[in-house]
Design a protein around this motif. Structure first.
Motif, PDB file in Angstrom:
ATOM      1  N   PHE A 260       0.865  -1.186   0.000  1.00  0.00           N
ATOM      2  CA  PHE A 260       0.000   0.000   0.000  1.00  0.00           C
ATOM      3  C   PHE A 260       0.900   1.235   0.000  1.00  0.00           C
ATOM      4  CE2 PHE A 260      -4.470  -1.224   1.477  1.00  0.00           C
ATOM      5  CZ  PHE A 260      -4.377  -2.503   0.964  1.00  0.00           C
ATOM      6  N   PHE A 261       0.878   1.968  -1.114  1.00  0.00           N
ATOM      7  CA  PHE A 261       1.757   3.125  -1.243  1.00  0.00           C
ATOM      8  C   PHE A 261       0.998   4.368  -1.696  1.00  0.00           C
ATOM      9  CE2 PHE A 261       4.836   5.890  -3.213  1.00  0.00           C
ATOM     10  CZ  PHE A 261       5.960   5.781  -2.410  1.00  0.00           C
ATOM     11  N   GLY A 262       0.116   4.223  -2.707  1.00  0.00           N
ATOM     12  CA  GLY A 262      -0.626   5.375  -3.211  1.00  0.00           C
ATOM     13  C   GLY A 262      -1.618   5.916  -2.197  1.00  0.00           C
ATOM     14  N   ILE A 263      -1.717   7.236  -2.128  1.00  0.00           N
ATOM     15  CA  ILE A 263      -2.581   7.903  -1.150  1.00  0.00           C
ATOM     16  C   ILE A 263      -3.984   8.083  -1.729  1.00  0.00           C
ATOM     17  CG2 ILE A 263      -2.986  10.043   0.112  1.00  0.00           C
ATOM     18  CD1 ILE A 263       0.017  10.378   0.330  1.00  0.00           C
ATOM     19  N   THR A 264      -4.980   7.596  -1.011  1.00  0.00           N
ATOM     20  CA  THR A 264      -6.377   7.760  -1.403  1.00  0.00           C
ATOM     21  C   THR A 264      -7.016   8.863  -0.550  1.00  0.00           C
ATOM     22  OG1 THR A 264      -7.215   6.164   0.198  1.00  0.00           O
ATOM     23  CG2 THR A 264      -6.514   5.291  -1.940  1.00  0.00           C
ATOM     24  N   PRO A 265      -8.221   9.309  -0.917  1.00  0.00           N
ATOM     25  CA  PRO A 265      -8.926  10.249  -0.039  1.00  0.00           C
ATOM     26  C   PRO A 265      -9.169   9.636   1.332  1.00  0.00           C
ATOM     27  CG  PRO A 265      -9.936  10.216  -2.211  1.00  0.00           C
ATOM     28  CD  PRO A 265      -8.937   9.094  -2.192  1.00  0.00           C
ATOM     29  N   PRO A 266      -9.256  10.455   2.382  1.00  0.00           N
ATOM     30  CA  PRO A 266      -9.477   9.931   3.739  1.00  0.00           C
ATOM     31  C   PRO A 266     -10.748   9.099   3.832  1.00  0.00           C
ATOM     32  CG  PRO A 266      -8.909  12.260   3.804  1.00  0.00           C
ATOM     33  CD  PRO A 266      -9.139  11.922   2.365  1.00  0.00           C
ATOM     34  N   GLY A 267     -10.689   8.039   4.619  1.00  0.00           N
ATOM     35  CA  GLY A 267     -11.869   7.247   4.912  1.00  0.00           C
ATOM     36  C   GLY A 267     -12.165   6.127   3.944  1.00  0.00           C
ATOM     37  N   GLU A 268     -11.430   6.015   2.844  1.00  0.00           N
ATOM     38  CA  GLU A 268     -11.689   4.926   1.901  1.00  0.00           C
ATOM     39  C   GLU A 268     -11.229   3.597   2.490  1.00  0.00           C
ATOM     40  OE1 GLU A 268     -10.569   5.308  -2.135  1.00  0.00           O
ATOM     41  OE2 GLU A 268     -12.140   6.788  -2.509  1.00  0.00           O
ATOM     42  N   THR A 269     -12.057   2.568   2.324  1.00  0.00           N
ATOM     43  CA  THR A 269     -11.755   1.253   2.886  1.00  0.00           C
ATOM     44  C   THR A 269     -11.882   0.189   1.808  1.00  0.00           C
ATOM     45  OG1 THR A 269     -14.057   0.915   3.556  1.00  0.00           O
ATOM     46  CG2 THR A 269     -12.576   1.925   5.174  1.00  0.00           C
ATOM     47  N   LEU A 270     -11.332  -0.996   2.103  1.00  0.00           N
ATOM     48  CA  LEU A 270     -11.371  -2.127   1.185  1.00  0.00           C
ATOM     49  C   LEU A 270     -11.956  -3.343   1.876  1.00  0.00           C
ATOM     50  CD1 LEU A 270      -7.813  -2.030  -0.437  1.00  0.00           C
ATOM     51  CD2 LEU A 270      -9.960  -1.503  -1.576  1.00  0.00           C
ATOM     52  N   PRO A 271     -12.765  -4.120   1.170  1.00  0.00           N
ATOM     53  CA  PRO A 271     -13.166  -5.418   1.717  1.00  0.00           C
ATOM     54  C   PRO A 271     -12.007  -6.404   1.553  1.00  0.00           C
ATOM     55  CG  PRO A 271     -14.110  -5.118  -0.459  1.00  0.00           C
ATOM     56  CD  PRO A 271     -13.405  -3.830  -0.120  1.00  0.00           C
ATOM     57  N   VAL A 272     -11.695  -7.142   2.584  1.00  0.00           N
ATOM     58  CA  VAL A 272     -10.612  -8.127   2.534  1.00  0.00           C
ATOM     59  C   VAL A 272     -11.187  -9.501   2.825  1.00  0.00           C
ATOM     60  CG1 VAL A 272      -8.427  -8.873   3.567  1.00  0.00           C
ATOM     61  CG2 VAL A 272      -8.879  -6.434   3.227  1.00  0.00           C
TER      62      VAL A 272
END
Length: 344
Positions: A260-272
């Motif tokens: 995980f390196f690229g910065i996303t907007p705050p609060g974005e999540t991923l299902p794992v």
């Protein structure tokens, strides 16, 4: 002299060149006369209002080099006129995380040009312990790349890449290109790059990638074909896209890793998929900024010519034209780095 020029981001997409007070330094600080500052992806996020918007007005700029113009009363190891690059991550220096060179986790951390005023200005004040003297004969337009190279040094270190491991890199922009070169230095193979820009893909191949894919529909097949059907040992997301992060897991082999390196907007999540991750012994690791020894290693690598940096040094604007420099970035994909020449 009591004032200096500074490019102040007063609102998203709006720089104002102002005369501002010269930064004051404490007994443990130095004042750096800035010569060059690079425009980073994080600076672009700040410019567009996607990151650190609550900190405006702000003088951004954290990829920089310069010379010591003034030193605090307790600083003895740096002389006036010494060329330096700067570790921008300022922690307390004493806590558990600072001792482990995980400064970004320090409760008191701030970063030059992100959490406090930075180097799109004539001068910047920093703790002397974070100013790294430059002894090599290295040009400013190369020296200014130390901080972004430190970021990919740290990413490689955190991912634990070893010889012959396959790597997929999302993004062939400036940092993606540096990831390609870093992976080649540590012996990764094959190195596969994905980017929508055919021009950036071409540049990635020149930088050492074994394959570069601009058509998303072809990526999975390319990865499977080049890894004997297994998937990649490591996938690095360096764009900051939730969709690409999701895709990264699909391209990783059983037991592989996602960086995980690229910065996303705050609060974005991923299902794992927890069960899959457990049974296949997969993992993910975050990394974003070089610090401590990463900076020293980056400086050493640049000093000894270990990176192809020609496409990083072609575009340069004076501080007075910083608004134009930012506004034209998207129109210049062939310029992997745009630099601001602060001092003549």
């Amino acid at each position: 002299m009591t004032t200096m020029r500074a490019a102040v981001l007063t609102a998203p997409k709006r720089f104002e060149l102002r005369d501002v007070p010269l930064p004051e330094i404490g007994p443990e600080d130095v004042l750096v006369k800035v010569t060059r500052t690079g425009i980073c992806g994080t600076d672009i996020h700040i410019f567009n209002g996607h990151y650190a918007a609550d900190r405006l007005p702000l003088v951004p700029g954290h990829e920089f080099c310069g010379t010591i113009a003034e030193r605090g009363a307790n600083v003895r190891h740096l002389d006036i006129g010494t060329r330096v690059v700067v570790d921008i991550n300022i922690g307390c220096g004493a806590c558990f995380w600072c001792r482990r060179n995980e400064v970004l986790n320090c409760a008191e951390v701030t970063q030059v040009g992100i959490g406090r005023d930075g180097a799109f200005a004539d001068y910047v004040a920093v703790p002397a312990r974070l100013a790294i003297p430059v002894t090599a004969d290295i040009a400013d337009d190369v020296l200014v790349l130390t901080e972004p190279v430190a970021c990919v040094v740290r990413a490689a270190r955190k991912a634990g890449v070893t010889f012959g491991q396959s790597v997929v890199i999302f993004g062939a922009g400036p940092i993606g290109n540096l990831h390609v070169q870093m992976m080649r230095l540590v012996g990764a193979a094959p190195i596969i790059v994905a980017d929508l820009s055919a021009e950036r893909c071409r540049m990635a191949l020149e930088a050492g990638a074994d394959a570069a894919v601009s058509d998303p529909a072809e990526l999975k097949e390319t990865v499977r074909r080049m890894t004997d059907g297994r998937g990649a040992d490591l996938v690095i997301e360096s764009v900051g896209s939730k969709k690409l992060y999701e895709q990264a897991f699909d391209l990783t082999r059983r037991g592989g890793h996602v960086a995980f390196f690229g910065i996303t907007p705050p609060g974005e999540t991923l299902p794992v998929d927890i069960l899959r991750t457990v049974l296949e012994e997969g993992s993910l690791k975050g990394s974003v900024a070089g610090m401590g020894e990463d900076m020293h290693d980056a400086l050493t690598l640049l000093s000894h010519g270990r990176f192809r940096i020609g496409d990083f040094t072609k575009a340069s604007y004076p501080l007075e034209r910083i608004q134009q420099a930012f506004e034209t970035l998207a129109d210049r994909p062939q310029d992997l780095k745009t630099q601001i020449a602060v001092a003549a």
